[in-house]
Design a protein around this motif. Structure first.
Motif, PDB file in Angstrom:
ATOM      1  N   PRO A 242       0.829  -1.209   0.000  1.00  0.00           N
ATOM      2  CA  PRO A 242       0.000   0.000   0.000  1.00  0.00           C
ATOM      3  C   PRO A 242       0.862   1.257   0.000  1.00  0.00           C
ATOM      4  O   PRO A 242       1.817   1.355   0.771  1.00  0.00           O
ATOM      5  CB  PRO A 242      -0.787  -0.107   1.303  1.00  0.00           C
ATOM      6  CG  PRO A 242      -0.813  -1.548   1.621  1.00  0.00           C
ATOM      7  CD  PRO A 242       0.461  -2.135   1.073  1.00  0.00           C
ATOM      8  N   ALA A 243       0.510   2.214  -0.862  1.00  0.00           N
ATOM      9  CA  ALA A 243       1.371   3.377  -1.076  1.00  0.00           C
ATOM     10  C   ALA A 243       1.571   4.180   0.205  1.00  0.00           C
ATOM     11  O   ALA A 243       2.666   4.682   0.450  1.00  0.00           O
ATOM     12  CB  ALA A 243       0.796   4.263  -2.174  1.00  0.00           C
ATOM     13  N   PHE A 244       0.545   4.277   1.041  1.00  0.00           N
ATOM     14  CA  PHE A 244       0.706   5.124   2.229  1.00  0.00           C
ATOM     15  C   PHE A 244       1.795   4.586   3.145  1.00  0.00           C
ATOM     16  O   PHE A 244       2.506   5.355   3.792  1.00  0.00           O
ATOM     17  CB  PHE A 244      -0.633   5.282   2.962  1.00  0.00           C
ATOM     18  CG  PHE A 244      -0.998   4.164   3.889  1.00  0.00           C
ATOM     19  CD1 PHE A 244      -0.606   4.219   5.219  1.00  0.00           C
ATOM     20  CD2 PHE A 244      -1.713   3.066   3.443  1.00  0.00           C
ATOM     21  CE1 PHE A 244      -0.939   3.186   6.099  1.00  0.00           C
ATOM     22  CE2 PHE A 244      -2.043   2.044   4.309  1.00  0.00           C
ATOM     23  CZ  PHE A 244      -1.652   2.098   5.634  1.00  0.00           C
ATOM     24  N   VAL A 245       1.952   3.245   3.174  1.00  0.00           N
ATOM     25  CA  VAL A 245       2.996   2.638   4.008  1.00  0.00           C
ATOM     26  C   VAL A 245       4.371   3.091   3.530  1.00  0.00           C
ATOM     27  O   VAL A 245       5.196   3.580   4.312  1.00  0.00           O
ATOM     28  CB  VAL A 245       2.896   1.099   3.967  1.00  0.00           C
ATOM     29  CG1 VAL A 245       4.142   0.461   4.551  1.00  0.00           C
ATOM     30  CG2 VAL A 245       1.666   0.625   4.707  1.00  0.00           C
ATOM     31  N   THR A 246       4.610   2.968   2.214  1.00  0.00           N
ATOM     32  CA  THR A 246       5.936   3.318   1.707  1.00  0.00           C
ATOM     33  C   THR A 246       6.185   4.820   1.794  1.00  0.00           C
ATOM     34  O   THR A 246       7.291   5.239   2.142  1.00  0.00           O
ATOM     35  CB  THR A 246       6.120   2.832   0.269  1.00  0.00           C
ATOM     36  OG1 THR A 246       4.866   2.839  -0.393  1.00  0.00           O
ATOM     37  CG2 THR A 246       6.662   1.435   0.241  1.00  0.00           C
ATOM     38  N   MET A 248       4.983   7.007   3.976  1.00  0.00           N
ATOM     39  CA  MET A 248       5.270   7.409   5.357  1.00  0.00           C
ATOM     40  C   MET A 248       6.634   6.887   5.800  1.00  0.00           C
ATOM     41  O   MET A 248       7.344   7.560   6.544  1.00  0.00           O
ATOM     42  CB  MET A 248       4.173   6.918   6.292  1.00  0.00           C
ATOM     43  CG  MET A 248       2.848   7.635   6.103  1.00  0.00           C
ATOM     44  SD  MET A 248       1.648   7.086   7.324  1.00  0.00           S
ATOM     45  CE  MET A 248       0.126   7.453   6.532  1.00  0.00           C
TER      46      MET A 248
END
Lengths: 435, 283
Positions: A242-246, A248
């Motif tokens: 998931p993009a938000f994980v990478t 952040m």
């Protein structure tokens, strides 16, 4: 000779009569259908008198007494009423066309579907495609068309933190927001600076991910490579997570003082002889924040292009390259004359959607450094793109809803205009099979 | 495709060396940030920044804290509920619409297709205020179903195009012969075309499922109470507050949420190529 005795139905008359929906159908002898149209019209008229007309009045004035009149609700109800009226007008047109069509059919065939059963069967046979697409249109009507319409209208009001209903009324102000955006010095400088970076960001980040994706696909598609599957799995990881994980995580790693990039990567680079790099102010210097954002988006977005281009490459026949070899073409010629045109032909429309995606790529801008560092006025930070500026205008401590809506409209016009032009240029529309 | 460079032996060695160098360097650039996040998930909880440390002491403390001191499990459940309902509704709607636009010729078809294409370019998430007011009126704020419908609607236009592109590649001869045998609209759709479109349906399901996991903007805006938050919004709190950074816990939460998605992704990624190129070459 029954047909000859039968009175002809006038197509014109059927059409004119159905201006009162249903009468045309009854004239044609389709009593049930006619009654159905009449009932639908009656329901609409009752709705119009009881709810519709007050809604339109409220829509025009946006309320006269604060507290009692909630301008925002009046605006929204007016918009809903516009949609309902539009649907009714569409039904009216449909009904006139239907009456004309059936009258023609009556004249040539001598009979029409009268029973409810045969009408339903006819609807199932010819209306099946409409039936299957109704859910899509229904959801889009409420989730896309309606909000876009409300936003469009809001751009012509003075809805901001000075005018929060129900305590204050909202008024129509015409083009004032657009005039402010383009001519009022404070907003204009913000708008120009944010728009400038949005365009640079879109071009560099998207071109970066397309270039890396194509390059990786071309290189890793060579026959001799061992462990192709292994590399493929690694190259897909940025897409799978998931993009938000990478984003952040990167946000943490690019921290100026304690982040891993400065602490580990750069100090590792300094082990290389004659290389000396000092710590980079990733989060506090606009230039370096922008650089980091473009690098991260390239990292995040290239796998999608990589997968697609790999698919195209595998479909290019080998004989093309063999023929080129016989003609004595070199590597670069083979790439620019065969590989690249094939890739562009097949994937140009998808490339365009990648540009529009990045134009509105809120997550990376907001989650990496909240649009910061610094401030370019109007509540926008130095790395804010239009969409994240809109978010700040809407959610900040002194919200500027109307201005945000005006910016949204400008964005939409830019994106749709540029995409349609490019789609036309790449001949996506001319494909007969597609349309 | 033939090797890119091929003339003399030295040249060939050089080109292979460069190829592998490129692949390995790119792999390291991809692996490093991921590895550092995974390792931080198992590091001690007073971590302030991710670091790659070969001598680290591995611990499960972050996960225990995550479950006992935060609402992580609730957020996880919320995200799952929203993602699964988005997936089911969106896949049904998109499959039906894509099939229709591929197979039927009807009045308004071309205009419909252009409408889908144009509406997909409108940045609907910028209509935040409108969503807020709409939610206020129909009582949808802080409700899963409202957010789900917003996700579904946003995904319809683009995915209908991709779906249509895929159905275009399935030969129509089968439909014709079934029609001659007396099969109706529904039989042709359900028994002939749906099974053949399964690879694309799987891809669409995965993307629809992943969407809500990746979104921050809409869920942060429309779901307000802490017990209704999604994982993205919840985890962001761990690192957003500069005075109380819980980096290791963020890493642990990210690790847990990524595992199921990554596994699903790689189970279905074989289908991507056919799905993407089918939509791409035609579109």
């Amino acid at each position: 000779m029954e047909v000859q005795k039968m009175k002809k139905k006038s197509v014109r008359k059927a059409g004119l009569l159905s201006l009162i929906p249903g009468i045309g159908q009854i004239y044609n002898g389709q009593l049930l259908k006619g009654i159905a149209f009449l009932v639908a019209t009656a329901i609409f008229l009752i709705e119009l008198v009881t709810i519709g007309i007050p809604a339109f009045q409220g829509f025009i004035t946006l309320g006269t007494v604060p507290i009692r009149d909630h301008s925002l609700f009046l605006l929204v109800k007016g918009t809903l009423q516009i949609i309902i009226t539009f649907i009714f007008v569409m039904m009216l047109i449909l009904n006139v066309n239907d009456a004309k069509k059936v009258a023609k059919q009556y004249n040539t065939l001598g009979n029409v579907n009268r029973s409810a059963r045969s009408i339903l069967k006819n609807m199932w046979e010819n209306g099946f495609p409409y039936l299957l697409t109704i859910p899509a249109y229904f959801v889009m009507l409420f989730v896309i068309v309606f909000p876009v319409l409300v936003t469009l209208l809001m751009a012509f009001t003075n809805y901001d933190f000075y005018h929060i209903p129900p305590a204050k009324l909202i008024d129509w102000v015409g083009l004032q927001n657009f005039v402010n955006m383009f001519f009022l010095s404070a907003y204009r400088s913000t708008f120009v600076s944010v728009l400038g970076w949005t365009i640079i960001w879109t071009l560099l980040a998207t071109t970066g991910q397309i270039a890396l994706g194509v390059l990786t696909a071309v290189i890793s598609n060579q026959k001799f490579i061992v462990g192709k599957k292994f590399f493929r799995i690694i190259f897909l990881l940025p897409w799978a997570i998931p993009a938000f994980v990478t984003i952040m995580s990167f946000s943490n790693m690019f921290n100026d003082s304690i982040g891993a990039i400065n602490q580990q990567v750069i100090s590792l680079l300094n082990y290389i002889p004659y290389v000396h790099v000092s710590d980079i102010p990733w989060k506090t210097d606009p230039f370096w924040t922008k650089t980091a954002l473009i690098m991260i988006q390239t990292w995040l977005g290239f796998p999608y292009i990589f997968v697609m281009v790999t698919g195209v490459l595998q479909s290019i026949p080998d004989d093309l390259y063999e023929a080129a070899n016989i003609d004595g073409a070199n590597v670069i010629q083979k790439f620019t004359k065969i590989t690249l045109p094939m890739i562009l032909f097949a994937t140009a429309p998808v490339f365009i959607t990648q540009y529009t995606f990045n134009f509105n790529n809120f997550s990376i801008i907001y989650l990496f450094n909240s649009g910061g560092p610094g401030d370019v006025g109007g509540g926008a930070g130095s790395t804010d793109i239009l969409i994240s500026w809109i978010y700040k205008l809407t959610t900040g401590t002194s919200p500027q809803y109307a201005l945000a809506s005006a910016v949204t409209i400008v964005i939409s016009i830019i994106v749709i205009g540029v995409s349609l032009l490019t789609f036309k240029k790449t001949h996506a529309f001319s494909n007969e099979e597609m349309m | 495709m033939k090797a890119l460079f091929s003339s003399t032996k030295i040249n060939r060695f050089f080109s292979r060396f460069c190829t592998y160098l490129f692949l390995i360097v790119l792999s390291i650039i991809i692996i490093y940030p991921l590895l550092i996040t995974v390792q931080s998930a198992f590091n001690s909880s007073d971590l302030t920044a991710f670091t790659l440390d070969p001598h680290m002491h591995w611990t499960l403390a972050n996960f225990k804290q995550l479950f006992s001191q935060t609402l992580y499990l609730t957020w996880f459940k919320n995200t799952m509920v929203i993602a699964i309902s988005t997936m089911i509704i969106q896949v049904i709607i998109v499959t039906l619409a894509g099939y229709t636009y591929s197979r039927y010729r009807f009045k308004g078809r071309k205009n419909g297709l252009i409408f889908f294409l144009v509406i997909q370019m409108v940045p609907t998430m910028a209509a935040l205020t409108a969503y807020f007011v709409l939610g206020l009126i129909i009582n949808g704020l802080d409700q899963y179903w409202f957010l789900t419908m917003v996700y579904v609607g946003g995904g319809i236009p683009m995915n209908t195009w991709l779906m249509k592109g895929y159905f275009d590649t399935i030969p129509r001869d089968l439909d014709e012969s079934a029609r001659i045998d007396g099969a109706g609209h529904l039989r042709i759709l359900l028994q002939i075309n749906l099974p053949l479109a399964m690879p694309m349906i799987a891809v669409q399901a995965l993307w629809a499922f992943m969407g809500p996991f990746g979104d921050y903007l809409l869920s942060a805006f429309l779901l307000r109470s802490p017990e209704h938050m999604t994982v993205a919004v919840g985890l962001q709190q761990f690192i957003a507050d500069p005075t109380n950074q819980r980096v290791a816990m963020f890493a642990a939460g990210s690790f847990l949420i990524s595992i199921p998605i990554v596994i699903l992704f790689f189970l279905l990624q074989r289908n991507f190529q056919s799905g993407l190129t089918a939509g791409g070459t035609k579109g």
